[in-house]
Design an enzyme around this catalytic site. Structure first.
Site, PDB file in Angstrom:
ATOM      1  N   GLN A  97       5.342   5.314   6.616  1.00 29.21           N
ATOM      2  CA  GLN A  97       6.403   4.694   7.412  1.00 29.21           C
ATOM      3  C   GLN A  97       7.767   5.261   7.046  1.00 29.21           C
ATOM      4  O   GLN A  97       8.585   5.569   7.903  1.00 29.21           O
ATOM      5  CB  GLN A  97       6.430   3.177   7.158  1.00 29.21           C
ATOM      6  CG  GLN A  97       5.324   2.439   7.860  1.00 29.21           C
ATOM      7  CD  GLN A  97       5.418   2.637   9.357  1.00 29.21           C
ATOM      8  OE1 GLN A  97       6.366   2.202   9.994  1.00 29.21           O
ATOM      9  NE2 GLN A  97       4.450   3.318   9.931  1.00 29.21           N
ATOM     10  N   GLU A 125      11.461   0.167   9.136  1.00 20.42           N
ATOM     11  CA  GLU A 125      12.663   0.684   9.783  1.00 20.42           C
ATOM     12  C   GLU A 125      13.741   1.144   8.823  1.00 20.42           C
ATOM     13  O   GLU A 125      14.617   1.925   9.192  1.00 20.42           O
ATOM     14  CB  GLU A 125      13.227  -0.381  10.734  1.00 20.42           C
ATOM     15  CG  GLU A 125      12.313  -0.586  11.921  1.00 20.42           C
ATOM     16  CD  GLU A 125      12.592  -1.870  12.688  1.00 20.42           C
ATOM     17  OE1 GLU A 125      13.314  -1.805  13.681  1.00 20.42           O
ATOM     18  OE2 GLU A 125      12.078  -2.929  12.305  1.00 20.42           O
ATOM     19  N   ASN A 166       0.864  -1.176   0.000  1.00 24.54           N
ATOM     20  CA  ASN A 166       0.000   0.000   0.000  1.00 24.54           C
ATOM     21  C   ASN A 166       0.903   1.230   0.000  1.00 24.54           C
ATOM     22  O   ASN A 166       1.560   1.514   1.000  1.00 24.54           O
ATOM     23  CB  ASN A 166      -0.890  -0.039   1.255  1.00 24.54           C
ATOM     24  CG  ASN A 166      -1.825   1.147   1.356  1.00 24.54           C
ATOM     25  OD1 ASN A 166      -1.491   2.259   0.939  1.00 24.54           O
ATOM     26  ND2 ASN A 166      -2.993   0.929   1.917  1.00 24.54           N
ATOM     27  N   PRO A 167       0.985   1.927  -1.126  1.00 29.56           N
ATOM     28  CA  PRO A 167       1.953   3.024  -1.226  1.00 29.56           C
ATOM     29  C   PRO A 167       1.704   4.131  -0.195  1.00 29.56           C
ATOM     30  O   PRO A 167       2.640   4.814   0.213  1.00 29.56           O
ATOM     31  CB  PRO A 167       1.764   3.556  -2.653  1.00 29.56           C
ATOM     32  CG  PRO A 167       0.500   2.962  -3.153  1.00 29.56           C
ATOM     33  CD  PRO A 167       0.231   1.728  -2.366  1.00 29.56           C
ATOM     34  N   THR A 190       0.396   3.830   3.080  1.00 28.95           N
ATOM     35  CA  THR A 190       0.895   3.483   4.415  1.00 28.95           C
ATOM     36  C   THR A 190       2.409   3.285   4.373  1.00 28.95           C
ATOM     37  O   THR A 190       3.109   3.621   5.330  1.00 28.95           O
ATOM     38  CB  THR A 190       0.202   2.223   4.962  1.00 28.95           C
ATOM     39  OG1 THR A 190       0.316   1.171   4.013  1.00 28.95           O
ATOM     40  CG2 THR A 190      -1.262   2.471   5.249  1.00 28.95           C
TER      41      THR A 190
END
Ligand SMILES: Cc1cc2nc3c(=O)[nH]c(=O)nc-3n(C[C@H](O)[C@H](O)[C@H](O)COP(=O)(O)OP(=O)(O)OC[C@H]3O[C@@H](n4cnc5c(N)ncnc54)[C@H](O)[C@@H]3O)c2cc1C
Ligand code: SF4
Lengths: 315, 774
Positions: B675, B741, B668-669, B671
């Site tokens: 991140q 991360e 999903n570009p 969300t």
């Protein structure tokens, strides 16, 4: 010796509460009584017969900064206030409270550590500790804290006068005499007497609205207290400086001014070469501690930068 | 003969090998190229709940008879409580109890969670309030429980405590002489020796050999560490907790209170940010349960902002040396990365700051060695890309220093040292598109390979500089079990105890379910965050999307079989007699592969059999990091940054930040971007301002609030441009790789490198504040 100002169970006025409530939550202050002054009629900004402006003690920092007369005649003050805190805080913080806000020295805020300002005689945690935010001018063996206000730096440069009302009547205190150096009574931030209330701050007619700047250097771009700040107001005639005001924040227990340094600018052309001696005079006697010695050089640079910004600003 | 330690390491690593023998997915996932739901920017399934305030966080669950707890923290680092006066606090009307080591219920010593024992569920093995001993400054020494939070706060200030102090080890610098070598760094050996790096460095024509330091950092998620604990009778415990691991918290509490795990239920509907700080329980969780037992009523315990910094461990300070030797044309001949981080008396958690160098560059000679220094501080722990973040600052700064010495474009230096196999493991990369990431980002950024001399680019009063750095984060797999249920009305529901900490996991799994089972998005449902659901361990390591995804995949395979069995039993079914190999879940049912139009919908299949639903569990075990797998697996990225530095006052501003990532398939570009941007902002904070300061005389945290502990404000961050290559990894579930991360890794170095380019000043000690540029 406990005075009203340090007695942790004394009575406190509460205005915006943005500083006092934090201090109470940290148990730095535990007043037995709070007197809510918010309904006193001190919320107006009015023109003075001498051409100055009276800022009511309960006018919020935001309303002060955005007031048309302040914006027009005292842009230095407006700019300075807006460099402080955040919009939410400025909406709540009052002018009187801003003068009275207490130091941001980390040890002052942590009741698990010694602090002469919070508890006279307990020692100074910052002196041999983490003192990045502490002062470099006018410090003492008892305390090296700074006064954290931005607004007060501009008020000092503008030579504002604090109107006070107390048990013994009314009196005025020039900004230069309002805050004090720590000496061996660091628990006393200022010269207000027990029970005295700030009713207003008077600005003289001279607003330096043409050549001014407030330069605030800090660890992030917004919402941080000053490491070093400089308020400058200049008057110029034919390229020569006729009047100069310079006040520093973040470096001392009070807004730092040296009229002698300002006088050195008078009659001088507005050129960088003039600045060196001024800087030296203003910072004479400065002393760095383990974590804040950089403030001396940062202050030198800030003064030069602020002066050149003030000169280049065409209102 | 091998030392005992070496033998132990071997034994442990062998365990890891057996654990990961069949990982990851053996066959490419057919969904890696699917596009109906996967890859679309679906808004968050919980977005509406969150913006309307209906999403309930840990302490927002109403329970009758609630009480409020406040923690009192120690003010010394080491010693004993010699005197306790709780009377004043206890006598405040409305105060129910002042819990200290004298009256706290007996709790067994918690067990530290690790990859080998993830369910242990605690971050430390320090006993919780069972004796007068103090082991760090800020440790919980009392909990005040009252009818209201205000009363509890007030009474907390009345608890009188005196201590018998003992000398404490508080400075990494001062204790470095006592450093030891940890047994493991996560799952890896702390030491790597390939060739002879020291000798190669000594003869290398061009060398950069420098020390770097990164500061202590504290966790500051929006939602503090917070819980509600309620005993239902003597031996049933219900806990609402802000955690990344409901099962971990469950097992930790069961152990400490001598219960069976089934007697403890942990519910975590939503988590307001975690960043690794909630991977396992800190002492606040058992303290809430103990306080609830003591007062016989439910207790709400949310740590204060300062309390989070004192009770919850963050990143260790690191001191690192990176030495790189290269030929004149920029081929690395030697790489050395060594350094120090902290440990505590009870626990060792060595942050993997040497992991990037193990995988990023080809060099015939590599030496890596991590050491730990015992300190009397709160246990350091996971914090967004632990290890990789501080390690990449050192490594990627060093690469920039080397490029400068070589007079070579730093992008080109990296390209010249791209390995074709994993440099330390010799394994092949499952997918590695770092070159493409650099090419894409360099193009978008307008990177100039021939930049002027550092310190010479000026716009008015501002010095301008650009910098690059590589991002890297390895693939892991979490132990996950899910239950998938297909109902007779054609809905698919997947449930697991795994949590949603705000990253969008529930959203992307809903997309995944719709895709995997071929049902409309509205018919897909993902339930999470409750130990009553099938057990999934902690969410972390950027591995939840793929791990939960793999478990769903496994369940879908089982359900395919179950549905086919139903069809076989039905004489009318068009699927009767069709082989397993010839069917797939698609278009809301089970269909033939060879004749795509032939099949039955879930409604038909279940309707005919008279069953309300079919369900199956799917599980995947834990993995070690990429290094132990058959292929070398990681996400990669290229950061490009432009800063301006005021020539006189040295204020630094990040003006542009653009990055391109090889994070496998993007579920999903929207969300994913969020991140990535969050990680970069955190990295900019690390570069320019973030630092937890401790008074080294006392171990006292001097930056307990967000007033002193600076994180970026809007004015500190530019607009971001984020590009994804969106290349599916051939062996990962849905083709996905880590997203959460990777973007913080390398960010601080990109900023530092740009600051060097702007000013000619190399700052090797974060954060880069104005005083370091005077
Ligand atoms: C997070 C944060 C960031 C901040 N950043 C900045 C910054 O960058 N720059 C800056 O300058 N300031 C900053 N501030 C401080 C802020 O400006 C002060 O808290 C505010 O001005 C205090 O005003 P108040 O009305 O809320 O005072 P209160 O909190 O109500 O009172 C503060 C003190 O003043 C006394 N007092 C109030 N009014 C009177 C009166 N009329 N007469 C006598 N005594 C009085 C009170 O008794 C009390 O002792 C920050 C504050 C916070 C919380
Ligand atoms: S500098 Fe002043 S305020 Fe700070 S610890 Fe020392 S005495 Fe207290």
């Amino acid at each position: 010796m406990l005075t009203e100002a340090t007695d942790p169970i004394a009575t406190r006025f509460i205005a915006g509460g943005t500083n006092l409530l934090d201090l109470m939550k940290q148990q730095v202050e535990q007043p037995a009584k709070l007197v809510d002054i918010n309904r006193l009629p001190l919320s107006a900004i009015t023109e003075l017969p001498n051409g100055g402006l009276r800022l009511g003690a309960l006018v919020t920092n935001a309303d002060t900064a955005y007031h048309p007369l302040v914006q027009g005649r005292y842009p230095l003050l407006a700019q300075t206030i807006l460099a402080g805190a955040s919009p939410q805080l400025r909406n709540k913080a009052t002018n009187g409270g801003n003068l009275m806000q207490r130091t941001r020295c980390y040890y002052f805020y942590d009741v698990a550590t010694p602090c002469n300002k919070r508890m006279p005689g307990s020692g100074c945690g910052a002196l041999g500790g983490y003192n990045r935010v502490c002062g470099i001018l006018g410090t003492s063996e008892s305390c090296i804290a700074t006064h954290p206000s931005d607004m007060c730096v501009a008020l000092a440069a503008l030579e504002a006068v604090v109107q006070v009302s107390g048990p013994h009547g009314e009196r005025t205190i020039p900004m230069a005499d309002f805050h004090r150096l720590p000496g061996n009574e660091p628990h006393r931030d200022n010269t207000l007497l027990p029970g005295e209330l700030i009713t207003a701050i008077d600005l003289p007619a001279q607003g330096f609205a043409q050549h001014y700047t407030y330069l605030k250097l800090r660890d992030r771009t917004s919402y941080a207290f000053a490491l070093v700040s400089v308020a400058v107001g200049l008057e110029l005639t034919d390229g020569l400086i006729t009047q100069a005001r310079l006040a520093l924040g973040g470096v001392a227990h009070k807004p730092w001014r040296r009229p002698a340094a300002e006088a050195m600018l008078v009659g001088q052309p507005a050129e960088p070469e003039t600045y060196r001696a001024v800087v030296q005079s203003l910072l004479a006697g400065s002393r760095g501690y383990d974590h804040n010695a950089f403030k001396i050089e940062l202050a030198e640079r800030a003064i030069v930068q602020a002066l050149s910004q003030a000169l280049n600003r065409s209102a | 003969m091998k030392s005992i330690k070496a033998a132990l390491i071997d034994a442990t690593l062998n365990t890891v090998e057996t654990l990961v023998g069949h990982l990851p997915d053996p066959a490419p996932d057919p969904l890696r190229n699917a596009r109906e739901f996967i890859g679309k920017p679906y808004p968050r399934v919980d977005g509406r709940l969150k913006v309307t305030g209906q999403a309930r966080y840990a302490t927002e669950h109403p329970i009758a008879g609630m009480t409020h707890a406040v923690v009192v923290h120690s003010s010394i680092a080491k010693g004993k409580i010699s005197h306790l006066d709780t009377q004043a606090a206890e006598s405040v009307p409305g105060v129910l109890a002042v819990m200290t080591h004298r009256n706290a219920p007996r709790m067994k010593t918690p067990e530290t969670a690790s990859l080998f024992n993830p369910v242990a569920g605690s971050n430390t093995s320090v006993p919780v309030m069972q004796s007068a001993d103090i082991t760090w400054n800020g440790e919980a020494v009392a909990v005040v429980v009252a009818e209201t939070l205000e009363l509890a706060n007030y009474a907390a200030g009345l608890v009188g405590i005196r201590y018998e102090e003992e000398p404490a080890a508080l400075s990494l610098e001062a204790e470095k002489g006592n450093a030891t070598i940890p047994t493991l760094v996560v799952t890896q050996s702390p030491e790597v020796n390939i060739g002879d790096a020291k000798a190669a460095l000594a003869v290398a024509p061009v060398v950069s050999d420098q020390e770097y330091e990164t500061p202590w950092q504290n966790q500051h998620a929006m939602e503090p560490h917070a819980s509600i604990a309620a005993w239902m009778g003597k031996d049933q415990l219900l806990v609402y907790d802000s955690t990344q691991s409901p099962p971990g918290v469950q097992h930790n509490l069961a152990r400490m209170f001598d219960l069976k795990p089934e007697q403890v239920r942990v519910v975590t509907e939503f988590v307001g940010g975690a960043f690794g700080g909630k991977v396992a329980a800190w002492s606040n969780v058992p303290l809430a349960a103990a306080a609830a037992r003591l007062v016989g009523r439910p207790v709400k315990l949310a740590l204060s902002r300062a309390g989070v910094s004192m009770v919850v461990g963050g990143r260790t300070l690191t001191q690192q040396r990176v030495a790189l030797g290269a030929t004149l044309d920029g081929k690395l001949t030697a790489m050395i990365h060594t350094g120090y981080g902290m440990r505590t008396t009870k626990d060792v958690w060595a942050e993997q700051y040497t992991f990037p160098i193990r995988h990023l560059y080809a060099s015939p000679n590599i030496h890596v060695l991590q050491k730990v220094v015992r300190l009397d501080r709160v246990q350091n722990s996971y914090m967004r890309a632990p290890g990789e973040t501080p390690g990449s600052f050192a490594l990627e700064s060093a690469m920039d220093e080397l490029a400068h010495k070589l007079g070579l474009d730093p992008v080109e230096l990296r390209m010249r040292n791209e390995p074709d196999k994993d440099p330390t493991h010799g394994t092949y990369f499952s997918s590695r598109h770092l070159r493409e990431a650099y090419a894409l980002a360099a193009g978008k950024f307008g990177w100039d390979p021939q930049r002027p001399e550092p310190g010479t680019q000026r716009e008015g009063d501002w010095l301008i500089g650009t910098g690059v750095a590589t991002a890297f984060y390895p693939v892991q797999q979490l132990p996950v079990t899910i239950k998938a249920r297909i109902t007779a009305d054609g809905h698919v529901e997947v449930s697991t105890s795994s949590i949603e900490m705000g990253v969008g996991l529930a959203t992307v799994q809903t997309q995944h379910i719709a895709e995997r089972f071929g049902v409309p998005y509205e018919r897909a449902r993902y339930l999470h965050g409750d130990t009553d659901l099938p057990m999934s361990q902690a969410s972390g390591g950027s591995a939840a999307t793929s791990s939960v995804g793999a478990a769903i995949h496994a369940a879908a395979d089982k359900l395919t079989e179950k549905l086919l069995k139903l069809a076989q039993r039905n004489k009318q079914s068009v699927l009767r007699g069709v082989k397993r190999k010839n069917v797939e879940l698609r278009a809301g049912g089970l269909y033939r592969l060879d004749q795509p139009a032939v099949g039955e919908s879930y409604e038909q299949l279940l309707g005919a059999s008279g069953q309300a639903f079919v369900e199956a569990e799917g599980s995947v075990p834990a993995s070690a990091l990429v290094l132990n797998m058959k292929t070398s697996m990681a996400s990669y990225g290229a950061h490009f940054c432009e800063v301006r530095v005021h020539a006189r006052t040295r204020q630094v501003q990040v003006r542009r930040f653009m990055s391109a990532f090889d994070c496998g398939r993007i579920m999903n570009p929207q969300t994913a971007r969020s991140q990535i941007v969050g990680g970069i902002i955190m990295g900019i904070g690390m570069a320019l301002m973030e630092e937890a300061v401790y008074d080294e005389r006392t171990g006292r945290l001097m930056t307990p609030s967000l007033g002193e502990y600076h994180v970026p404000v809007h004015a500190d961050v530019p607009e971001f441009e984020v590009y994804f290559l969106d290349e599916p990894d051939p062996v990962m579930p849905m083709g996905t790789k880590p997203v959460g991360e990777v973007s913080i890794v390398g960010t601080a170095a990109a900023v530092a490198n740009a600051v060097f380019q702007a000013t000619g000043i190399r700052v090797r000690h974060l954060p880069i504040t104005a005083d370091k540029l005077l």
